[in-house]
Design a protein around this motif. Structure first.
Motif, short mmCIF file in Angstrom:
data_model
loop_
_atom_site.label_atom_id
_atom_site.label_comp_id
_atom_site.label_asym_id
_atom_site.label_seq_id
_atom_site.Cartn_x
_atom_site.Cartn_y
_atom_site.Cartn_z
N ALA A 222 47.44 32.58 32.91
CA ALA A 222 46.70 32.59 34.17
C ALA A 222 46.07 31.24 34.48
O ALA A 222 45.82 30.91 35.63
CB ALA A 222 45.62 33.67 34.14
N GLN B 226 39.92 32.44 42.35
CA GLN B 226 39.82 33.85 41.96
C GLN B 226 39.07 33.97 40.64
O GLN B 226 39.34 33.23 39.69
CB GLN B 226 41.20 34.48 41.83
CG GLN B 226 41.92 34.62 43.16
CD GLN B 226 43.17 35.45 43.01
OE1 GLN B 226 44.12 35.02 42.38
NE2 GLN B 226 43.16 36.64 43.59
N THR C 174 40.27 39.33 37.25
CA THR C 174 41.72 39.36 37.05
C THR C 174 42.09 40.04 35.74
O THR C 174 42.98 40.88 35.70
CB THR C 174 42.29 37.92 37.08
OG1 THR C 174 41.96 37.33 38.34
CG2 THR C 174 43.79 37.91 36.89
#
Length: 84
Positions: free
Chosen positions: A37, A66, A71
């Motif tokens: 990520a 984000q 997440t």
């Protein structure tokens, strides 16, 4: 390089390198999820707290805007930490 503990979540922990503790189940896949990520992307962080007694920084990490904690929770690799 900066090491920061994501605030507000509980995720599986990797064991200590000296062997004093073992990896928790799913620790390596969760770590790999975080690595994928973040690598090669714009990452920023907000420091919420530094705990001198344990030498840890806690805060929020953002990948391309984000929240990384949101997440990882959405992906099922971590849980929201209960309020104390």
């Amino acid at each position: 390089e900066k090491q920061i503990t994501l605030a507000g979540i509980l995720a599986p922990r990797l064991g200590r390198r000296d062997g004093q503790s073992k990896d928790e189940p799913f620790a390596w896949p969760a770590r790999e999820f975080l690595r994928k990520a973040c690598v090669g992307k714009g990452v920023t962080f907000e420091l919420e707290e530094f705990v001198a007694s344990i030498g840890k920084s806690f805060g929020r990490v953002y990948v391309n805007g984000q929240d990384l904690a949101a997440t990882i929770v959405s992906a099922g690799w971590a849980k929201v930490k209960p309020a104390v």
